[in-house]
Design a protein around this motif. Structure first.
Motif, PDB file in Angstrom:
ATOM      1  N   LYS A   1     -47.770  11.027 -70.525  1.00  0.00           N
ATOM      2  CA  LYS A   1     -49.015  10.271 -70.779  1.00  0.00           C
ATOM      3  C   LYS A   1     -50.110  11.186 -71.328  1.00  0.00           C
TER       4      LYS A   1
ATOM      5  N   GLU B   1     -44.271   2.186 -64.971  1.00  0.00           N
ATOM      6  CA  GLU B   1     -44.861   3.533 -64.862  1.00  0.00           C
ATOM      7  C   GLU B   1     -44.718   4.062 -63.418  1.00  0.00           C
TER       8      GLU B   1
ATOM      9  N   MET C   1     -58.645   6.085 -61.664  1.00  0.00           N
ATOM     10  CA  MET C   1     -57.722   6.314 -60.545  1.00  0.00           C
ATOM     11  C   MET C   1     -57.542   7.805 -60.259  1.00  0.00           C
TER      12      MET C   1
ATOM     13  N   CYS D   1     -49.387   2.895 -70.128  1.00  0.00           N
ATOM     14  CA  CYS D   1     -50.520   2.229 -69.462  1.00  0.00           C
ATOM     15  C   CYS D   1     -51.867   2.445 -70.187  1.00  0.00           C
TER      16      CYS D   1
ATOM     17  N   ARG E   1     -57.704  -6.902 -64.371  1.00  0.00           N
ATOM     18  CA  ARG E   1     -57.873  -6.714 -65.814  1.00  0.00           C
ATOM     19  C   ARG E   1     -56.726  -7.281 -66.655  1.00  0.00           C
TER      20      ARG E   1
ATOM     21  N   TRP F   1     -50.678  -1.552 -64.198  1.00  0.00           N
ATOM     22  CA  TRP F   1     -51.993  -2.074 -64.609  1.00  0.00           C
ATOM     23  C   TRP F   1     -52.434  -3.106 -63.560  1.00  0.00           C
ATOM     24  N   PRO F   2     -53.517  -2.823 -62.844  1.00  0.00           N
ATOM     25  CA  PRO F   2     -53.858  -3.696 -61.706  1.00  0.00           C
ATOM     26  C   PRO F   2     -54.776  -4.860 -62.060  1.00  0.00           C
TER      27      PRO F   2
ATOM     28  N   TYR G   1     -48.492   5.724 -57.030  1.00  0.00           N
ATOM     29  CA  TYR G   1     -49.688   6.563 -57.158  1.00  0.00           C
ATOM     30  C   TYR G   1     -50.001   7.291 -55.845  1.00  0.00           C
TER      31      TYR G   1
HETATM   32  O1  LIG Z   1     -56.902   0.939 -68.394  1.00  0.00           O
HETATM   33  C1  LIG Z   1     -56.735   0.218 -67.394  1.00  0.00           C
HETATM   34  O2  LIG Z   1     -57.462  -0.730 -67.140  1.00  0.00           O
HETATM   35  C2  LIG Z   1     -55.600   0.475 -66.457  1.00  0.00           C
HETATM   36  C3  LIG Z   1     -54.967   1.814 -66.680  1.00  0.00           C
HETATM   37  C4  LIG Z   1     -54.143   2.261 -65.547  1.00  0.00           C
HETATM   38  O3  LIG Z   1     -54.103   1.655 -64.497  1.00  0.00           O
HETATM   39  C5  LIG Z   1     -53.317   3.466 -65.703  1.00  0.00           C
HETATM   40  O4  LIG Z   1     -53.308   4.082 -66.771  1.00  0.00           O
HETATM   41  O5  LIG Z   1     -52.617   3.807 -64.731  1.00  0.00           O
END
Ligand SMILES: O=C(O)CCC(=O)C(=O)O
Length: 269
Positions: free
Chosen positions: A116, A47, A123, A150, A180, A176-177, A53
């Motif tokens: 998306k 992504e 974020m 994501c 999680r 996705w960080p 970002y």
């Molecule tokens: O839902 C999440 O825990 C991560 C989602 C995310 O980082 C995103 O959509 O950019």
């Protein structure tokens, strides 16, 4: 269906705000992906790979109408006779910036784009980005597929809608960080099991500021088994999916015949 699709998933780092660097790195990795002996049928990457970002500067950095991205990926797809589900990029349009996947067939034709649908408030995406309004259907070498990005995987209705429209494979680029990983793996597996479809997911790796990304790109089969999964490293993950498994699983446990949509529709708006 006896068809098989070979995939290459580019699990890469993304340098926030440095579009030229990210484009150069992606190009090198694309070249590497097709130089392997076992050339892929389809390539996926993460992504927002062009800008990362860099939300506060996104208006200036985003690719206008996706032009640079489309030129790069379309030419690459045609030159190397490969399908591309182009990760996602920040795309500037007249009414704002979208987080968009552009997908190309082997002739370099843009077959669809998908922005998306669900913006991730944790974020601040909703402050800087516009949400898409269309589902991301796709056909890769005759195989029906779908695209989500994501945070979208937290919305089972979206994957189900794509499955009901015929998707047998779901492509998911992500950033996705940590921490999680459990959510990432569980949600992807749930989408695969409940829709009896392949899930092909690419997460970025590396670190941006205080945020660490764990990679763990993975492919999950329609029975929920992991076909292949990366660690946290910079890697191109390859393998093959066998589409006959979709039919086998769907006829073993026929959930699409057993659904009771007339009951759910009262509640699920
Ligand atoms: O839902 C999440 O825990 C991560 C989602 C995310 O980082 C995103 O959509 O950019």
């Amino acid at each position: 269906m006896t068809q098989k699709l070979k995939f290459a998933i580019i699990q890469m780092n993304v340098k926030v705000g440095d579009v030229a660097h990210n484009m150069k790195v992606l190009q090198e990795k694309l070249n590497k992906a097709v130089a392997e002996n076992d050339k892929p049928d389809v390539i996926l990457f993460p992504e927002m790979w062009n800008t990362g970002y860099a939300l506060t500067e996104i208006e200036e950095l985003a690719d206008i109408e996706g032009q640079k991205t489309i030129e790069l990926l379309s030419t690459f797809a045609q030159t190397h006779n490969v399908n591309i589900v182009g990760g996602s990029i920040s795309q500037k349009k007249a009414d704002g910036v979208y987080n968009t996947i552009f997908a190309f067939d082997r002739n370099g034709e843009l077959i669809n784009d998908y922005s998306k649908l669900h913006l991730f408030r944790l974020m601040d995406e909703e402050k800087y980005l516009q949400a898409g309004n269309e589902l991301g259907n796709l056909e890769i070498d005759g195989v029906q597929a779908g695209m989500m990005i994501c945070y979208d995987i937290r919305f089972p209705e979206l994957a189900r809608s794509l499955a009901l429209e015929g998707a047998q494979v779901l492509f998911v680029p992500a950033q996705w960080p940590k921490p999680r990983l459990h959510h990432w793996r569980t949600l992807l597996t749930a989408r695969a099991i409940e829709n009896q479809m392949y899930v092909v997911a690419c997460n970025r790796m590396g670190q941006s500021g205080d945020t660490e990304f764990f990679g763990h790109s993975m492919v999950i089969d329609p029975w929920g088994e992991i076909v292949v999964e990366a660690g946290e490293e910079d890697v191109i993950l390859t393998g093959e999916i066998d589409l006959s498994v979709v039919d086998k699983v769907r006829s073993t446990i026929p959930i699409f015949e057993d659904r009771r949509p007339q009951l759910y529709e009262r509640v699920v708006k």
